[in-house]
Design a protein around this motif. Structure first.
Motif, PDB file in Angstrom:
ATOM      1  N   VAL A  88      58.857  40.141  32.518  1.00 13.71           N
ATOM      2  CA  VAL A  88      57.433  40.353  32.752  1.00 13.71           C
ATOM      3  C   VAL A  88      57.276  41.261  33.969  1.00 13.71           C
ATOM      4  N   VAL A  89      56.670  42.431  33.763  1.00 16.97           N
ATOM      5  CA  VAL A  89      56.499  43.394  34.852  1.00 16.97           C
ATOM      6  C   VAL A  89      55.051  43.527  35.296  1.00 16.97           C
ATOM      7  N   ALA A  90      54.109  43.041  34.470  1.00 18.75           N
ATOM      8  CA  ALA A  90      52.697  43.119  34.858  1.00 18.75           C
ATOM      9  C   ALA A  90      51.897  42.071  34.098  1.00 18.75           C
ATOM     10  N   LYS A  91      50.808  41.657  34.728  1.00 19.26           N
ATOM     11  CA  LYS A  91      49.861  40.723  34.118  1.00 19.26           C
ATOM     12  C   LYS A  91      48.465  41.289  34.333  1.00 19.26           C
ATOM     13  N   ASP A  92      47.596  41.121  33.328  1.00 21.70           N
ATOM     14  CA  ASP A  92      46.253  41.666  33.456  1.00 21.70           C
ATOM     15  C   ASP A  92      45.269  40.775  32.708  1.00 21.70           C
ATOM     16  N   THR A  93      44.048  40.711  33.224  1.00 22.37           N
ATOM     17  CA  THR A  93      42.978  40.001  32.526  1.00 22.37           C
ATOM     18  C   THR A  93      41.793  40.943  32.382  1.00 22.37           C
ATOM     19  N   ASP A  94      41.139  40.862  31.253  1.00 18.72           N
ATOM     20  CA  ASP A  94      39.908  41.613  31.008  1.00 18.72           C
ATOM     21  C   ASP A  94      38.813  40.599  30.725  1.00 18.72           C
ATOM     22  N   ARG A  95      37.718  40.659  31.478  1.00 15.85           N
ATOM     23  CA  ARG A  95      36.619  39.711  31.316  1.00 15.85           C
ATOM     24  C   ARG A  95      35.388  40.447  30.816  1.00 15.85           C
ATOM     25  N   ASP A  96      34.810  39.933  29.724  1.00 19.07           N
ATOM     26  CA  ASP A  96      33.631  40.539  29.118  1.00 19.07           C
ATOM     27  C   ASP A  96      32.554  39.463  29.000  1.00 19.07           C
ATOM     28  N   CYS A  97      31.408  39.683  29.629  1.00 15.85           N
ATOM     29  CA  CYS A  97      30.309  38.711  29.580  1.00 15.85           C
ATOM     30  C   CYS A  97      29.119  39.302  28.834  1.00 15.85           C
ATOM     31  N   HIS A  98      28.431  38.433  28.093  1.00 17.61           N
ATOM     32  CA  HIS A  98      27.216  38.854  27.397  1.00 17.61           C
ATOM     33  C   HIS A  98      26.242  37.680  27.338  1.00 17.61           C
ATOM     34  N   THR A  99      24.967  37.999  27.217  1.00 14.03           N
ATOM     35  CA  THR A  99      23.917  36.983  27.183  1.00 14.03           C
ATOM     36  C   THR A  99      23.348  36.909  25.771  1.00 14.03           C
ATOM     37  N   THR A 100      23.167  35.677  25.283  1.00 14.71           N
ATOM     38  CA  THR A 100      22.587  35.470  23.963  1.00 14.71           C
ATOM     39  C   THR A 100      21.387  34.544  24.084  1.00 14.71           C
ATOM     40  N   THR A 101      20.436  34.732  23.191  1.00 13.62           N
ATOM     41  CA  THR A 101      19.233  33.908  23.173  1.00 13.62           C
ATOM     42  C   THR A 101      19.136  33.210  21.831  1.00 13.62           C
ATOM     43  N   THR A 102      18.826  31.906  21.874  1.00  8.44           N
ATOM     44  CA  THR A 102      18.664  31.141  20.645  1.00  8.44           C
ATOM     45  C   THR A 102      17.284  30.510  20.628  1.00  8.44           C
ATOM     46  N   GLY A 103      16.798  30.228  19.438  1.00  5.91           N
ATOM     47  CA  GLY A 103      15.514  29.547  19.288  1.00  5.91           C
ATOM     48  C   GLY A 103      14.335  30.460  19.560  1.00  5.91           C
ATOM     49  N   THR A 104      13.152  29.863  19.402  1.00  7.34           N
ATOM     50  CA  THR A 104      11.906  30.580  19.656  1.00  7.34           C
ATOM     51  C   THR A 104      10.945  29.666  20.387  1.00  7.34           C
ATOM     52  N   GLY A 105       9.944  30.253  21.003  1.00 12.85           N
ATOM     53  CA  GLY A 105       8.903  29.483  21.690  1.00 12.85           C
ATOM     54  C   GLY A 105       9.466  28.584  22.776  1.00 12.85           C
ATOM     55  N   LYS A 106       9.045  27.308  22.781  1.00 16.61           N
ATOM     56  CA  LYS A 106       9.491  26.354  23.798  1.00 16.61           C
ATOM     57  C   LYS A 106      10.965  26.000  23.660  1.00 16.61           C
ATOM     58  N   LYS A 107      11.534  26.228  22.472  1.00 15.78           N
ATOM     59  CA  LYS A 107      12.937  25.903  22.240  1.00 15.78           C
ATOM     60  C   LYS A 107      13.860  27.102  22.476  1.00 15.78           C
ATOM     61  N   ARG A 108      13.309  28.162  23.040  1.00 17.73           N
ATOM     62  CA  ARG A 108      14.088  29.370  23.328  1.00 17.73           C
ATOM     63  C   ARG A 108      15.017  29.101  24.512  1.00 17.73           C
ATOM     64  N   ARG A 109      16.279  29.398  24.327  1.00 19.97           N
ATOM     65  CA  ARG A 109      17.276  29.183  25.382  1.00 19.97           C
ATOM     66  C   ARG A 109      18.158  30.424  25.503  1.00 19.97           C
ATOM     67  N   THR A 110      18.535  30.723  26.738  1.00 18.05           N
ATOM     68  CA  THR A 110      19.410  31.848  27.013  1.00 18.05           C
ATOM     69  C   THR A 110      20.735  31.308  27.548  1.00 18.05           C
ATOM     70  N   HIS A 111      21.826  31.834  27.002  1.00 18.28           N
ATOM     71  CA  HIS A 111      23.160  31.400  27.409  1.00 18.28           C
ATOM     72  C   HIS A 111      24.005  32.622  27.721  1.00 18.28           C
ATOM     73  N   GLN A 112      24.770  32.518  28.804  1.00 15.61           N
ATOM     74  CA  GLN A 112      25.705  33.595  29.109  1.00 15.61           C
ATOM     75  C   GLN A 112      27.091  33.148  28.676  1.00 15.61           C
ATOM     76  N   SER A 113      27.775  34.004  27.944  1.00 15.54           N
ATOM     77  CA  SER A 113      29.124  33.722  27.474  1.00 15.54           C
ATOM     78  C   SER A 113      30.064  34.761  28.049  1.00 15.54           C
ATOM     79  N   CYS A 114      31.203  34.317  28.511  1.00 20.57           N
ATOM     80  CA  CYS A 114      32.206  35.233  29.025  1.00 20.57           C
ATOM     81  C   CYS A 114      33.507  35.013  28.266  1.00 20.57           C
TER      82      CYS A 114
END
Length: 154
Positions: A88-114
């Protein structure tokens, strides 16, 4: 309410019928299919999937039984192909985050996933370098300078 089946289904078609009633099959979760079988252990996806499953799914018992059966049949193995042997000569990590929204109206929720991808680079006996993706546990176990794949089982 969780439905429980006390008798075996008489056809394979009936055995899979419960999937149509699953909360994860609803149109509002169509763009979030990867939270159910996330390729990595993204904590935010796990929390979201569990909350939908526990609170909204009428076929939870059938789904959990199918999941356990799938693990037993698969042998609980990691599907990732192993990379070429070498140091093993190298190690690397790639992190990608995005936000998703579910539901509508009062049940609308936003979640961030990485999503984090883990990569190792090995150098074989001929001096060639090979970069490949690995699971988080392999990434943690294999240090720079260690022999791959021997470092996997530490």
């Amino acid at each position: 309410m969780i439905r429980t089946s006390y008798s075996a289904p008489d056809t394979a078609e009936r055995a899979e019928q419960w999937r149509q009633d699953a909360a994860c099959a609803r149109p509002e979760y169509k763009d979030q299919r990867d939270i159910w079988f996330a390729p990595t252990n993204r904590q935010s996806d796990i929390v979201l999937a569990k909350s939908i499953c526990k609170t909204l799914c009428p076929v939870r018992a059938e789904c959990l039984a199918a999941a356990v059966l799938g693990l037993v049949l698969a042998g609980c193995t990691d599907d990732r192909p192993q990379g070429p042997a070498g140091q093993v000569v190298a190690k690397d990590t790639d992190r990608d985050c995005h936000t998703t929204t579910t539901g509508t109206g009062k049940k609308r929720r936003t979640h961030q996933s990485c999503d984090t991808e883990y990569e190792l680079t090995t150098r074989d006996k001929q001096g060639r370098e090979h970069e490949f993706k690995v699971s988080s546990s392999v990434y943690d176990n294999c240090r720079r300078g260690s022999a791959y794949p021997g470092c996997i089982d530490r």
